[in-house]
Design a protein around this motif. Structure first.
Motif, short mmCIF file in Angstrom:
data_model
loop_
_atom_site.label_atom_id
_atom_site.label_comp_id
_atom_site.label_asym_id
_atom_site.label_seq_id
_atom_site.Cartn_x
_atom_site.Cartn_y
_atom_site.Cartn_z
N UNK A 36 11.82 5.60 4.18
CA UNK A 36 11.62 4.18 3.84
C UNK A 36 10.67 3.57 4.85
N UNK A 37 9.76 2.78 4.34
CA UNK A 37 8.80 2.04 5.16
C UNK A 37 8.82 0.59 4.70
N UNK A 38 8.24 -0.27 5.51
CA UNK A 38 8.12 -1.65 5.09
C UNK A 38 6.80 -2.23 5.57
N UNK A 39 6.34 -3.24 4.84
CA UNK A 39 5.07 -3.88 5.17
C UNK A 39 5.22 -5.38 5.00
N UNK A 40 5.14 -6.07 6.13
CA UNK A 40 5.18 -7.53 6.12
C UNK A 40 3.79 -8.07 5.82
N UNK A 41 3.69 -9.32 5.36
CA UNK A 41 2.38 -9.90 5.05
C UNK A 41 1.43 -9.84 6.24
#
Length: 123
Positions: A36-41
């Motif tokens: 799992x990865x995440x990308x904030x604005x």
């Protein structure tokens, strides 16, 4: 080709919990490490957690540990990310990914990606 579809994102208040799901199809799910990865604005894509093929070994980003838990159900071809005590800084698009390689945090190690699911945490 392995297809990945995330679900479970949403809008919630700080302190709440969510469970994200990643449903896989097209190839043998248990042949892949899942991450799992995440990308904030305006930010890059950050590693969150990964789990090995059997589900017996996990790897977390330091700042996720103790709040997030990764798991998988190979019988259901699904990986999960359980998130507790969510904070506004956890707001991001969350992506699941599959790797033919070992358990690792680098995006380049992952061969297949889902389209992402938005998680928004309000204060």
């Amino acid at each position: 080709q392995l297809q990945l579809v995330e679900s479970g994102g949403g809008l919630l208040q700080a302190g709440g919990s969510l469970r994200l799901s990643c449903a896989a199809s097209g190839r043998t799910f248990s042949n892949y490490v899942m991450g799992w990865f995440r990308q904030a604005p305006g930010k890059g894509r950050d590693f969150v957690a990964a789990i090995n093929r059997s589900g017996g070994s996990t790897y977390y980003a330091d700042f996720m540990k103790d709040r997030f838990t990764i798991s998988r159900d190979n019988a259901k071809n699904t990986a999960y990310l359980h998130m507790n005590n969510l904070k506004p800084e956890d707001t991001a698009v969350y992506y699941c990914a599959a790797s033919r390689n070992g358990l690792g945090p680098r995006t380049r190690e992952y061969n297949y990606w889902g389209q992402g699911t938005q998680v928004t945490v309000s204060s």
